[in-house]
Design a protein around this motif. Structure first.
Motif, PDB file in Angstrom:
ATOM      1  N   LEU A 139       0.835  -1.202   0.000  1.00 33.97           N
ATOM      2  CA  LEU A 139       0.000   0.000   0.000  1.00 33.97           C
ATOM      3  C   LEU A 139       0.870   1.253   0.000  1.00 33.97           C
ATOM      4  N   ALA A 140       1.955   1.219   0.739  1.00 34.85           N
ATOM      5  CA  ALA A 140       2.880   2.361   0.736  1.00 34.85           C
ATOM      6  C   ALA A 140       3.459   2.581  -0.658  1.00 34.85           C
ATOM      7  N   GLN A 141       3.815   1.495  -1.328  1.00 34.06           N
ATOM      8  CA  GLN A 141       4.378   1.615  -2.672  1.00 34.06           C
ATOM      9  C   GLN A 141       3.325   2.066  -3.680  1.00 34.06           C
ATOM     10  N   ALA A 142       2.109   1.527  -3.568  1.00 30.99           N
ATOM     11  CA  ALA A 142       1.049   1.879  -4.517  1.00 30.99           C
ATOM     12  C   ALA A 142       0.605   3.325  -4.376  1.00 30.99           C
ATOM     13  N   SER A 143       0.702   3.868  -3.174  1.00 31.37           N
ATOM     14  CA  SER A 143       0.235   5.237  -2.946  1.00 31.37           C
ATOM     15  C   SER A 143       1.339   6.270  -3.024  1.00 31.37           C
ATOM     16  N   GLY A 144       2.589   5.849  -3.087  1.00 31.61           N
ATOM     17  CA  GLY A 144       3.719   6.764  -3.049  1.00 31.61           C
ATOM     18  C   GLY A 144       4.290   7.117  -4.406  1.00 31.61           C
ATOM     19  N   VAL A 145       5.579   7.439  -4.404  1.00 33.44           N
ATOM     20  CA  VAL A 145       6.215   7.936  -5.624  1.00 33.44           C
ATOM     21  C   VAL A 145       6.275   6.861  -6.710  1.00 33.44           C
ATOM     22  N   ARG A 146       6.202   5.589  -6.326  1.00 33.16           N
ATOM     23  CA  ARG A 146       6.186   4.502  -7.309  1.00 33.16           C
ATOM     24  C   ARG A 146       4.804   4.305  -7.915  1.00 33.16           C
ATOM     25  N   GLY A 147       3.788   4.907  -7.294  1.00 33.93           N
ATOM     26  CA  GLY A 147       2.419   4.688  -7.745  1.00 33.93           C
ATOM     27  C   GLY A 147       1.632   5.965  -7.909  1.00 33.93           C
ATOM     28  N   MET A 148       0.636   6.162  -7.032  1.00 33.60           N
ATOM     29  CA  MET A 148      -0.314   7.258  -7.189  1.00 33.60           C
ATOM     30  C   MET A 148       0.340   8.639  -7.169  1.00 33.60           C
ATOM     31  N   VAL A 149       1.183   8.901  -6.188  1.00 29.91           N
ATOM     32  CA  VAL A 149       1.825  10.218  -6.100  1.00 29.91           C
ATOM     33  C   VAL A 149       2.727  10.462  -7.300  1.00 29.91           C
ATOM     34  N   GLY A 150       3.467   9.454  -7.702  1.00 32.23           N
ATOM     35  CA  GLY A 150       4.316   9.596  -8.880  1.00 32.23           C
ATOM     36  C   GLY A 150       3.510   9.879 -10.133  1.00 32.23           C
ATOM     37  N   GLU A 162       6.086  21.349 -22.963  1.00 35.78           N
ATOM     38  CA  GLU A 162       6.005  21.893 -24.322  1.00 35.78           C
ATOM     39  C   GLU A 162       5.483  20.866 -25.311  1.00 35.78           C
ATOM     40  N   VAL A 163       5.789  19.604 -25.064  1.00 39.04           N
ATOM     41  CA  VAL A 163       5.359  18.523 -25.959  1.00 39.04           C
ATOM     42  C   VAL A 163       4.331  17.658 -25.234  1.00 39.04           C
ATOM     43  N   PRO A 164       3.141  17.446 -25.824  1.00 39.59           N
ATOM     44  CA  PRO A 164       2.122  16.614 -25.173  1.00 39.59           C
ATOM     45  C   PRO A 164       2.618  15.183 -24.958  1.00 39.59           C
ATOM     46  N   LEU A 165       2.088  14.532 -23.963  1.00 31.03           N
ATOM     47  CA  LEU A 165       2.456  13.156 -23.684  1.00 31.03           C
ATOM     48  C   LEU A 165       2.031  12.227 -24.821  1.00 31.03           C
ATOM     49  N   THR A 166       2.818  11.192 -25.023  1.00 31.59           N
ATOM     50  CA  THR A 166       2.478  10.161 -25.993  1.00 31.59           C
ATOM     51  C   THR A 166       1.560   9.135 -25.341  1.00 31.59           C
ATOM     52  N   LEU A 167       1.003   8.245 -26.140  1.00 29.54           N
ATOM     53  CA  LEU A 167       0.120   7.213 -25.608  1.00 29.54           C
ATOM     54  C   LEU A 167       0.838   6.324 -24.585  1.00 29.54           C
ATOM     55  N   PRO A 168       2.065   5.839 -24.864  1.00 31.27           N
ATOM     56  CA  PRO A 168       2.757   5.039 -23.841  1.00 31.27           C
ATOM     57  C   PRO A 168       3.015   5.831 -22.562  1.00 31.27           C
ATOM     58  N   GLU A 169       3.304   7.125 -22.688  1.00 27.43           N
ATOM     59  CA  GLU A 169       3.561   7.951 -21.503  1.00 27.43           C
ATOM     60  C   GLU A 169       2.297   8.131 -20.669  1.00 27.43           C
ATOM     61  N   ILE A 170       1.171   8.345 -21.331  1.00 28.55           N
ATOM     62  CA  ILE A 170      -0.095   8.470 -20.592  1.00 28.55           C
ATOM     63  C   ILE A 170      -0.452   7.143 -19.922  1.00 28.55           C
ATOM     64  N   THR A 171      -0.201   6.052 -20.613  1.00 27.80           N
ATOM     65  CA  THR A 171      -0.483   4.735 -20.045  1.00 27.80           C
ATOM     66  C   THR A 171       0.330   4.507 -18.779  1.00 27.80           C
ATOM     67  N   THR A 172       1.610   4.871 -18.822  1.00 28.59           N
ATOM     68  CA  THR A 172       2.470   4.738 -17.644  1.00 28.59           C
ATOM     69  C   THR A 172       2.003   5.649 -16.524  1.00 28.59           C
ATOM     70  N   LEU A 173       1.658   6.879 -16.872  1.00 27.09           N
ATOM     71  CA  LEU A 173       1.171   7.847 -15.885  1.00 27.09           C
ATOM     72  C   LEU A 173      -0.058   7.306 -15.159  1.00 27.09           C
ATOM     73  N   GLN A 174      -1.033   6.831 -15.915  1.00 28.59           N
ATOM     74  CA  GLN A 174      -2.284   6.382 -15.323  1.00 28.59           C
ATOM     75  C   GLN A 174      -2.144   5.054 -14.582  1.00 28.59           C
ATOM     76  N   ALA A 175      -1.165   4.251 -14.983  1.00 34.02           N
ATOM     77  CA  ALA A 175      -0.914   3.011 -14.243  1.00 34.02           C
ATOM     78  C   ALA A 175      -0.509   3.325 -12.815  1.00 34.02           C
ATOM     79  N   GLY A 176       0.151   4.478 -12.629  1.00 33.80           N
ATOM     80  CA  GLY A 176       0.493   4.906 -11.278  1.00 33.80           C
ATOM     81  C   GLY A 176      -0.632   5.665 -10.618  1.00 33.80           C
TER      82      GLY A 176
END
Length: 288
Positions: A139-150, A162-176
């Motif tokens: 839970l600490a990992q999922a909610s911290g910089v490795r997960g939700m906060v990150g 300056e450059v919008p996120l790509t699809l893989p970048e958004i996927t990684t972002l939302q996975a956290g």
């Protein structure tokens, strides 16, 4: 009501009862705002904890503290996410956000208190000590910089990039940002039972991504009264989303594909996992 709707409602009630009980003996605006912030949600994460526990032979009252923990932690993230320094939202779950109903300092403290309450609750989960330590660490990992906060940090940084996120970048972002807590919830059961979490981990990854895509679709197609929060903010801010990158039809198709994958991976549980399959269908059909 369908079996899923019943299970969802029961999980939400159990989690709410656990949170209320844990605050007995406290008074004042922080307590009041904590209960306010944990009221009115879907309870999906609590449901995933309870259902994954049921699949692995755990008694529901043994798992209830973990279900309450994830709802408290999720509520903390929403209270802070709504603050003017973050998303600056006035509406959450159809009601004024905590900082609007009270004030910003109260909202910060409420979020802090809900986060610490989450760890107090998960520490009360009835399972072997080694499993409980795994739950707390995960839970600490999922909610911290490795997960939700990150994930949230990446989301904020993307607003001024300056450059919008790509699809893989958004996927990684939302996975956290979204997916990590959903994965913790769905794997809580096998973790408590000291069983293999592989299938439910993959189910949760697909479910979490489908959930976020559905959110992006609601931001385009939904109305604020039904959704319970402001809509259209992503487009007005020029923010890259699954809809902006895939198109509306493409985003819907991707969400449906993820739901199919999530359901397929549950095959090892047979008919016992039918309620989890219903949950996956709900994620993309919901209106709020």
């Amino acid at each position: 009501m369908t079996p899923f709707a019943t299970a969802l409602q029961n999980a939400g009630k159990l989690a709410a009862t656990q949170i209320t009980t844990s605050l007995e003996g406290t008074t004042g605006p922080i307590r009041d705002a904590m209960l306010y912030a944990t009221t009115g949600g879907k309870g999906l994460r609590a449901f995933l904890v309870m259902e994954s526990a049921r699949l692995h032979g755990m008694h529901e009252m043994d798992a209830a503290p973990a279900a309450a923990a994830i709802e408290a932690l999720h509520a903390y993230s929403l209270v802070h996410d709504d603050l003017p320094c973050m998303d600056d939202d006035d509406l959450r779950r159809g009601q004024p956000t905590v900082h609007c109903k009270w004030n910003e300092s109260t909202a910060v403290l409420v979020g802090d208190a809900l986060q610490t309450l989450a760890f107090e609750l998960v520490a009360q989960t009835i399972c072997p000590d080694s499993a409980r330590i795994k739950l707390i660490t995960a839970l600490a990992q999922a909610s911290g910089v490795r997960g939700m906060v990150g994930g949230q940090a990446r989301d904020i940084a993307a607003e001024t990039a300056e450059v919008p996120l790509t699809l893989p970048e958004i996927t990684t972002l939302q996975a956290g940002k979204t997916g990590a807590l959903i994965e913790w919830s769905a794997t809580a059961g096998p973790t408590m039972a000291q069983a293999d979490p592989t299938a439910l981990s993959q189910y949760a990854r697909d479910l979490g991504l489908a959930f976020q895509i559905a959110d992006d679709i609601l931001d385009v197609e939904g109305d604020a009264e039904t959704v319970g929060k402001a809509v259209g903010k992503d487009a007005s801010a020029g923010k890259a989303t699954f809809v902006s990158l895939l198109g509306l039809d493409g985003a819907k198709a991707r969400a449906q594909s993820l739901v199919t994958s999530a359901c397929d991976v549950l095959s090892e549980y047979g008919n016992d996992a039918e309620t989890l399959r219903e949950a996956a269908l709900f994620v993309v059909a919901r209106k709020s």
